[in-house]
Design a protein around this motif. Structure first.
Motif, PDB file in Angstrom:
ATOM      1  N   ASP A 261       0.843  -1.186   0.000  1.00 56.73           N
ATOM      2  CA  ASP A 261       0.000   0.000   0.000  1.00 56.73           C
ATOM      3  C   ASP A 261       0.885   1.246   0.000  1.00 56.73           C
ATOM      4  OD1 ASP A 261       0.281   1.103   2.963  1.00 56.73           O
ATOM      5  OD2 ASP A 261       0.161  -1.084   3.069  1.00 56.73           O
ATOM      6  N   PRO A 262       0.339   2.414  -0.342  1.00 54.65           N
ATOM      7  CA  PRO A 262       1.159   3.632  -0.451  1.00 54.65           C
ATOM      8  C   PRO A 262       1.934   3.978   0.808  1.00 54.65           C
ATOM      9  CG  PRO A 262      -0.986   3.984  -1.458  1.00 54.65           C
ATOM     10  CD  PRO A 262      -1.054   2.643  -0.782  1.00 54.65           C
ATOM     11  N   THR A 263       1.350   3.765   1.977  1.00 56.42           N
ATOM     12  CA  THR A 263       2.039   4.097   3.222  1.00 56.42           C
ATOM     13  C   THR A 263       3.274   3.224   3.417  1.00 56.42           C
ATOM     14  OG1 THR A 263      -0.039   4.804   4.258  1.00 56.42           O
ATOM     15  CG2 THR A 263       1.805   4.284   5.726  1.00 56.42           C
ATOM     16  N   SER A 264       3.118   1.917   3.164  1.00 55.58           N
ATOM     17  CA  SER A 264       4.248   0.998   3.310  1.00 55.58           C
ATOM     18  C   SER A 264       5.329   1.292   2.279  1.00 55.58           C
ATOM     19  CB  SER A 264       3.774  -0.452   3.177  1.00 55.58           C
ATOM     20  OG  SER A 264       2.875  -0.790   4.206  1.00 55.58           O
ATOM     21  N   ARG A 265       4.901   1.618   1.056  1.00 56.76           N
ATOM     22  CA  ARG A 265       5.876   1.958   0.013  1.00 56.76           C
ATOM     23  C   ARG A 265       6.688   3.178   0.434  1.00 56.76           C
ATOM     24  NH1 ARG A 265       3.415   2.844  -5.716  1.00 56.76           N
ATOM     25  NH2 ARG A 265       5.613   2.881  -6.285  1.00 56.76           N
ATOM     26  N   ALA A 266       6.007   4.205   0.917  1.00 57.79           N
ATOM     27  CA  ALA A 266       6.694   5.432   1.318  1.00 57.79           C
ATOM     28  C   ALA A 266       7.682   5.170   2.450  1.00 57.79           C
ATOM     29  CB  ALA A 266       5.678   6.494   1.730  1.00 57.79           C
ATOM     30  N   ALA A 267       7.300   4.300   3.389  1.00 58.76           N
ATOM     31  CA  ALA A 267       8.189   3.977   4.506  1.00 58.76           C
ATOM     32  C   ALA A 267       9.457   3.274   4.017  1.00 58.76           C
ATOM     33  CB  ALA A 267       7.452   3.091   5.514  1.00 58.76           C
ATOM     34  N   LEU A 268       9.302   2.346   3.086  1.00 56.04           N
ATOM     35  CA  LEU A 268      10.470   1.655   2.545  1.00 56.04           C
ATOM     36  C   LEU A 268      11.344   2.605   1.729  1.00 56.04           C
ATOM     37  CD1 LEU A 268       9.321  -1.923   1.530  1.00 56.04           C
ATOM     38  CD2 LEU A 268      11.285  -1.333   2.917  1.00 56.04           C
ATOM     39  N   TRP A 269      10.728   3.500   0.988  1.00 59.69           N
ATOM     40  CA  TRP A 269      11.500   4.491   0.224  1.00 59.69           C
ATOM     41  C   TRP A 269      12.357   5.327   1.164  1.00 59.69           C
ATOM     42  CZ3 TRP A 269       7.970   7.091  -4.040  1.00 59.69           C
ATOM     43  CH2 TRP A 269       7.613   6.114  -4.978  1.00 59.69           C
ATOM     44  N   ARG A 270      11.765   5.777   2.275  1.00 57.56           N
ATOM     45  CA  ARG A 270      12.525   6.590   3.239  1.00 57.56           C
ATOM     46  C   ARG A 270      13.705   5.808   3.785  1.00 57.56           C
ATOM     47  NH1 ARG A 270       7.273   8.202   4.842  1.00 57.56           N
ATOM     48  NH2 ARG A 270       7.287   6.681   6.553  1.00 57.56           N
ATOM     49  N   GLU A 271      13.494   4.535   4.058  1.00 59.67           N
ATOM     50  CA  GLU A 271      14.567   3.733   4.631  1.00 59.67           C
ATOM     51  C   GLU A 271      15.684   3.506   3.625  1.00 59.67           C
ATOM     52  OE1 GLU A 271      16.751   2.361   7.382  1.00 59.67           O
ATOM     53  OE2 GLU A 271      14.728   3.074   7.831  1.00 59.67           O
ATOM     54  N   VAL A 272      15.333   3.264   2.373  1.00 59.85           N
ATOM     55  CA  VAL A 272      16.351   3.079   1.332  1.00 59.85           C
ATOM     56  C   VAL A 272      17.187   4.348   1.183  1.00 59.85           C
ATOM     57  CG1 VAL A 272      16.716   2.735  -1.137  1.00 59.85           C
ATOM     58  CG2 VAL A 272      15.086   1.295   0.086  1.00 59.85           C
TER      59      VAL A 272
END
Length: 351
Positions: free
Chosen positions: A174-185
């Motif tokens: 989902d968009p929230t999980s995607r955004a969280a992973l992007w921040r971590e990368v």
């Protein structure tokens, strides 16, 4: 992240070949170089050889010929050393659903030679980092897809790898999980980790990658920064929506000399398209010219070339679901499958 000029590459492949039975070449003389400290996006339609390349670089598959170096170590001659340098989060990673996230992190630490106290502390730090502290003592079988992907990432980071390989890390999220992973990368890259990212989402590559490489038929057909690749496709297009169809001819007459007029396609009776290198700077002259010719306008919009346009130009296909905004395929069940394009242009070579 930028490193000093002259830093040795983090990943490089030389004349890499992988053949399967029947003489099928999944990888056909591929040359590749990833700078230390960059995020490299690796894209390709299904069957292009993308997964085979990643499996070779992570020592899961031996090349038929050629070699690749990761952190300066050969995947052919020094696989053990390569495995100590890399972290890998693959889509097909097997995680015991009966174990907790904390238990898996401790076990991973032990496998990498951490002492019990070190493994516990490292596991706790990583649970906090990926936002799984409260779920750390729950069995992984009860994790959501986004939680499992974040745990995959944490497991790949236990030994502080120099190079992190991520295989479609946000597929289906989902968009929230995607955004969280992007921040971590991004955070990992800021700390100096080189990231080799395969993805089916062109938006993801555009947002994260310093450079993008596109593979087709086992060869690297184009690579460069997202900005540079989009510039190769062509200049931006200004889309003008008219108030009525009667002004279409006057609009086209007004815009001659400001750029290259193009067929408007569907809805062409009230749309005019103008391709111009001026981009957004052309909006004011366009509006002024239309006003002077008495053309009533509903809207004016600038559309920049996208990575989807680049992908189409060099592979003759588009990635289904690549531009989805919600992290899910745009249609059907064929996640990431290449969709042939009509009148596909010839691919340009990277080198």
């Amino acid at each position: 992240m930028s490193l000093a000029p002259g830093s040795p590459p983090a990943v490089e492949a030389h004349a890499l070949v992988r053949e399967y039975k029947g003489g099928i070449r999944a990888v056909d003389g591929l040359d590749l170089q990833v700078a230390a400290g960059e995020i490299y996006g690796f894209l390709g339609p299904n069957g292009a050889g993308k997964t085979t390349v990643v499996r070779i670089l992570t020592t899961l598959l031996r090349p038929t010929s050629g070699d690749a170096l990761v952190g300066g170590r050969s995947v052919v001659r020094d696989g053990d050393a390569v495995r100590r340098l890399i972290g890998v989060a693959l889509q097909e990673a097997a995680i015991d659903p009966l174990m907790t996230g904390r238990e898996l992190l401790r076990m991973q630490g032990a496998l990498h030679g951490l002492r019990s106290k070190q493994a516990r502390e490292r596991g706790q730090n990583l649970l906090e980092r990926v936002g799984l502290t409260e779920a750390g003592d729950r069995r992984v079988g009860g994790y959501s897809g986004g939680m499992r992907r974040r745990l995959d990432l944490a497991l790949a980071l236990v030994h502080r790898p120099q190079v992190l390989f991520l295989d479609e890390p946000t597929t289906g999220l989902d968009p929230t999980s995607r955004a969280a992973l992007w921040r971590e990368v991004r955070a990992l890259n800021d700390e100096g980790t080189t990231v080799f990212l395969t993805t089916q989402y062109l938006e993801e590559a555009e947002q994260l990658a310093d450079r993008v490489g596109i593979i087709a038929r086992g060869r690297l057909v184009v690579e460069g920064s997202p900005t540079a690749l989009k510039a190769q496709v062509g200049p931006p297009t200004i889309h003008v929506e008219l108030a009525d169809a009667e002004g279409a001819q006057r609009a086209r007459s007004a815009l001659r000399g400001l750029g290259a007029l193009e067929p408007a396609g569907a809805g062409g009776d009230i749309h005019v398209q103008l391709r111009t290198t001026a981009g957004k700077a052309a909006i004011a002259p366009v509006i002024r010219a239309l006003d002077e010719h008495g053309v009533q306008v509903e809207s004016v919009e600038v559309q920049m070339p996208s990575l989807d346009d680049v992908f189409m130009a060099v592979t003759g296909a588009t990635l289904e679901g690549a531009s989805s905004n919600d992290g899910s395929p745009s249609s059907g069940d064929h996640v990431g499958e290449a969709v042939p394009a009509s009148r596909a242009p010839e691919a340009t070579t990277a080198r």
